[in-house]
Write a protein that holds these residues in place. Structure first.
Motif, PDB file in Angstrom:
ATOM      1  N   HIS A 127      72.681 -11.891  59.410  1.00 45.17           N
ATOM      2  CA  HIS A 127      71.784 -11.746  58.256  1.00 45.17           C
ATOM      3  C   HIS A 127      72.410 -12.438  57.049  1.00 45.17           C
ATOM      4  CE1 HIS A 127      69.749  -8.585  60.634  1.00 45.17           C
ATOM      5  NE2 HIS A 127      70.984  -8.253  60.992  1.00 45.17           N
ATOM      6  N   PHE A 128      71.707 -13.399  56.489  1.00 47.25           N
ATOM      7  CA  PHE A 128      72.217 -14.170  55.357  1.00 47.25           C
ATOM      8  C   PHE A 128      71.512 -13.686  54.086  1.00 47.25           C
ATOM      9  CE2 PHE A 128      72.986 -16.578  59.166  1.00 47.25           C
ATOM     10  CZ  PHE A 128      74.289 -17.041  58.980  1.00 47.25           C
ATOM     11  N   LEU A 129      72.237 -12.878  53.309  1.00 50.80           N
ATOM     12  CA  LEU A 129      71.609 -12.199  52.169  1.00 50.80           C
ATOM     13  C   LEU A 129      71.507 -13.089  50.933  1.00 50.80           C
ATOM     14  CD1 LEU A 129      73.308  -8.672  52.436  1.00 50.80           C
ATOM     15  CD2 LEU A 129      71.338  -9.589  53.680  1.00 50.80           C
ATOM     16  N   ASN A 130      72.423 -14.047  50.783  1.00 52.93           N
ATOM     17  CA  ASN A 130      72.420 -14.936  49.616  1.00 52.93           C
ATOM     18  C   ASN A 130      72.212 -14.148  48.319  1.00 52.93           C
ATOM     19  OD1 ASN A 130      72.812 -17.279  51.162  1.00 52.93           O
ATOM     20  ND2 ASN A 130      70.615 -17.473  51.549  1.00 52.93           N
ATOM     21  N   LEU A 131      73.054 -13.166  48.077  1.00 55.25           N
ATOM     22  CA  LEU A 131      72.898 -12.312  46.898  1.00 55.25           C
ATOM     23  C   LEU A 131      72.842 -13.161  45.631  1.00 55.25           C
ATOM     24  CD1 LEU A 131      75.261  -9.323  47.766  1.00 55.25           C
ATOM     25  CD2 LEU A 131      72.781  -9.481  48.065  1.00 55.25           C
ATOM     26  N   PRO A 132      71.876 -12.903  44.785  1.00 57.19           N
ATOM     27  CA  PRO A 132      71.640 -13.765  43.603  1.00 57.19           C
ATOM     28  C   PRO A 132      72.809 -13.847  42.629  1.00 57.19           C
ATOM     29  CG  PRO A 132      69.721 -12.388  44.039  1.00 57.19           C
ATOM     30  CD  PRO A 132      70.806 -11.905  44.962  1.00 57.19           C
ATOM     31  N   PHE A 133      73.628 -12.802  42.522  1.00 54.59           N
ATOM     32  CA  PHE A 133      74.720 -12.829  41.537  1.00 54.59           C
ATOM     33  C   PHE A 133      75.647 -14.014  41.761  1.00 54.59           C
ATOM     34  CE2 PHE A 133      77.392 -10.933  44.834  1.00 54.59           C
ATOM     35  CZ  PHE A 133      78.655 -11.452  44.538  1.00 54.59           C
ATOM     36  N   PRO A 188      76.877 -10.976  36.639  1.00 50.38           N
ATOM     37  CA  PRO A 188      77.044  -9.583  37.070  1.00 50.38           C
ATOM     38  C   PRO A 188      75.992  -9.259  38.126  1.00 50.38           C
ATOM     39  CG  PRO A 188      76.916  -9.758  34.666  1.00 50.38           C
ATOM     40  CD  PRO A 188      76.510 -11.087  35.216  1.00 50.38           C
ATOM     41  N   HIS A 189      76.293  -8.297  38.998  1.00 56.20           N
ATOM     42  CA  HIS A 189      75.297  -7.950  40.005  1.00 56.20           C
ATOM     43  C   HIS A 189      74.081  -7.312  39.326  1.00 56.20           C
ATOM     44  CE1 HIS A 189      77.460  -4.026  39.804  1.00 56.20           C
ATOM     45  NE2 HIS A 189      76.240  -3.549  39.961  1.00 56.20           N
ATOM     46  N   SER A 190      72.956  -7.449  39.985  1.00 56.73           N
ATOM     47  CA  SER A 190      71.693  -7.004  39.392  1.00 56.73           C
ATOM     48  C   SER A 190      70.969  -6.055  40.344  1.00 56.73           C
ATOM     49  CB  SER A 190      70.794  -8.213  39.115  1.00 56.73           C
ATOM     50  OG  SER A 190      70.404  -8.817  40.355  1.00 56.73           O
TER      51      SER A 190
END
Length: 646
Positions: free
Chosen positions: A481-487, A497-499
């Motif tokens: 699973h490739f989440l590619n977190l926006p932060f 910062p994480h959102s």
């Protein structure tokens, strides 16, 4: 681990007996955010006090990752509490030389982005060493910088971080205690630590302008801040060691108003924290007994079961012997605890008594979700355990939290596009894209942010490598699973910062898979904090699942592994998975699938070895330590700590 920030954070203030090894006043906070708030409040208090007196507040400021949270809080005080900076004069510690003020590496730009652009300080009152002065003018410029500080009345508060060599500002080992603002040559270790910011050590300037140790020592108040385990050893040397030029931070022991503000991790090597039995009587509990026995075993080079009453008495643990009854009872207690951490069944052993094992038996086949901050942390840090889970028929999923795209060298993009255009010779659109990419990269300056298209290509390279590693390990591609977190997706070393979006993506995946066990990176010492943010996101998603009373979360275990930079202390490990020679070879082969990170990684941190070499050495060292304590001898071991979130 997931602490909330509070102005009422309990500061650990040692008593005089506990401080007997400490030559500087040290205040330990639960985490860096609370510590930063504490410092920001002191600065704000000084500014308000001077405003009432109609006077200026003169601040010495630092750059780097350490003070950024302090600046965030000061900006918050300005916006929400009306704190004005019109009566503030700032002098920054240092600047690379030569350096243009608009460069992404410039401390002028750093201070503007983190503080000055967001407050009402007068432009003429924000002083930062000028990296553009000619070499002929440097000496005069530095003398004038010193005069300007004196004319302002001297520094009221000087904020400092600490380098891995013990440097303060850019005062490298060998600096004189009486040194003033000057041009210096940077130490090799300092350049290595800065290499990732400059996208390669070869791009790091070899010199810098810095306030001298003497300039710093003339401040009325000094606050040195340090966060994380990576700073623990140098903090201990600076606080408890002898004063010497080879560790410039030790000069601060001479200052009569200096505090070291630490989080728990950076304070972990202080004697009162690491070995409290050496400073006085302890309140013994299970964890401390285990820690003390292991320390004594390693100190004396004896297996746990060979320690005697005399050994314990000699090293300040007579009260423990008196409380437990005898060395033999302590030894057996700790030996059994250690033995129970070792398991070849990280998902629990079927049809067996698992009451003394780290993982429970049921269900026999578990859903295991491994969170990997970057696309290779899973195999680097717990590849042997991952392979064991697959071999034992558990349903293994891997969640790659970030794309890892900034860690791909530009030439890798050219190499992959060469291949693609070689196959699709008649695809004019692809050929045109390739020409544009080549043109961009040929004109790219060090550290320049890639175009969105190149960022995408680099992300795809790392995705392909992660899928190759999954296939090799036996993890189905649909379970990657490739989440590619926006932060993370800024294209630059500095992240957002994480959102809420990052938390929601993680929450949804967890709810989709409903794992029986979760593995996450608990290594908080990576050079740019990606692991730290990724872990915070996981914790917040888990907290929300608990709040929402999701049923499956009640029977989910969370195991934290360590990354490429360090390992858990033996006394902290709650599960260790032995790795035989064959599985170690398989683990290394899985790491090799990440070809863009092979040979020379973009962000090696302070260890220049390849990641597979670090992992192999660390795993073998863990096995060696267990063996020295009297456990069975294994080729290598991976260690885990359980996180209790509910």
């Amino acid at each position: 681990m997931a602490q909330k920030t509070s102005s009422k954070d309990p500061v650990v203030k040692p008593n005089e007996k506990q401080k007997k090894f400490e030559k500087v006043n040290t205040l330990m906070h639960s985490n860096s955010e609370n510590a930063s708030l504490y410092v920001a409040q002191e600065i704000a208090s000084l500014i308000r006090q001077r405003q009432k007196q109609g006077k200026m507040a003169v601040l010495g400021l630092a750059t780097g990752s350490t003070p950024t949270k302090v600046y965030d809080f000061l900006v918050k005080f300005h916006r929400k509490e009306g704190l004005s900076f019109k009566n503030v004069i700032c002098f920054n510690l240092d600047e690379y030389y030569p350096m243009q003020p608009d460069s992404i590496h410039s401390y002028v730009r750093f201070m503007n982005e983190h503080l000055f652009d967001h407050i009402d300080i007068k432009k003429e009152n924000a002083n930062i060493p000028d990296g553009t002065v000619s070499k002929e003018e440097v000496k005069t410029y530095c003398e004038n910088y010193e005069k300007k500080i004196l004319n302002a009345g001297g520094l009221d508060i000087q904020i400092l971080g600490i380098g891995r060599t013990g440097h303060i500002g850019f005062n490298e080992p060998g600096s004189s205690m009486h040194s003033k603002t000057r041009l210096v040559r940077l130490d090799r270790v300092t350049k290595l630590d800065a290499a990732s910011d400059f996208f390669g050590q070869e791009n790091v300037p070899s010199r810098a302008l810095t306030m001298g140790v003497g300039t710093i020592m003339n401040a009325k108040r000094i606050i040195l801040m340090a966060w994380g385990e990576g700073k623990a050893q140098i903090v201990q040397e600076a606080v408890e060691g002898e004063i010497r030029e080879s560790v410039p931070a030790t000069f601060l022991q001479h200052h009569n108003n200096c505090d070291f503000i630490l989080d728990e991790a950076s304070a972990s090597f202080l004697t009162r924290v690491k070995t409290p039995w050496l400073v006085g009587d302890c309140e013994w509990n299970e964890k401390l007994i285990k820690k003390a026995a292991i320390w004594l075993s390693e100190k004396l080079g004896k297996a746990i079961l060979k320690l005697t009453n005399e050994d314990y008495n000699e090293y300040g643990m007579g009260s423990l012997v008196a409380e437990i009854g005898s060395a033999e009872q302590i030894n057996l207690k700790v030996f059994n605890q250690l033995q129970r951490t070792i398991t070849g069944w990280p998902g629990g052993k079927p049809n067996a008594d698992n009451s003394q094992r780290p993982e429970r038996e049921l269900p026999h086949q578990k859903r295991s979700l491994i969170f990997s901050p970057h696309p290779d942390d899973d195999v680097i840090s717990m590849g042997g355990t991952l392979l064991r889970l697959v071999d034992q028929k558990h349903e293994v999923h891997v969640a790659y939290q970030t794309s890892g795209n900034i860690a791909v060298f530009d030439d890798e993009v050219i190499r992959f596009l060469d291949f693609a255009t070689g196959i699709e010779k008649d695809d004019k659109q692809l050929q045109e894209r390739f020409r544009n990419v080549r043109q961009f990269l040929s004109n790219k300056s060090p550290g320049q942010i890639d175009s969105p298209e190149i960022q995408e290509f680099k992300g795809l390279i790392r995705k392909g490598e992660a899928l190759a590693a999954c296939r090799y390990c036996g993890v189905p591609e649909e379970n990657a699973h490739f989440l590619n977190l926006p932060f993370y997706e800024t294209g630059a070393v500095k992240k957002k910062p994480h959102s809420e979006e990052d938390i929601k993506i993680t929450y949804d995946l967890l709810n989709q898979i409903q794992p029986h066990q979760i593995f996450a990176a608990g290594d908080l010492s990576d050079p740019h904090g990606t692991h730290r943010v990724c872990l915070q996101v996981i914790f917040k998603a888990l907290d929300r699942l608990v709040e929402d009373k999701v049923d499956w979360i009640k029977d989910c275990y969370v195991w934290l592994y360590r990354g490429a930079w360090q390992e858990w202390d033996i006394s902290d490990m709650e599960m260790t998975v032995p790795i035989g020679p064959k599985d170690m070879a398989r683990k290394i082969s899985a790491i090799f699938k990440h070809q863009s990170q092979k040979d020379a990684a973009m962000f090696p941190g302070n260890d220049e070895r390849e990641f597979w070499q670090r992992a192999e050495q660390r795993n073998k060292e863990t096995a060696h330590k267990y063996n020295a304590l009297g456990m069975a001898e294994y080729e290598a071991m991976e260690g885990f700590v359980r996180y209790h979130f509910n």
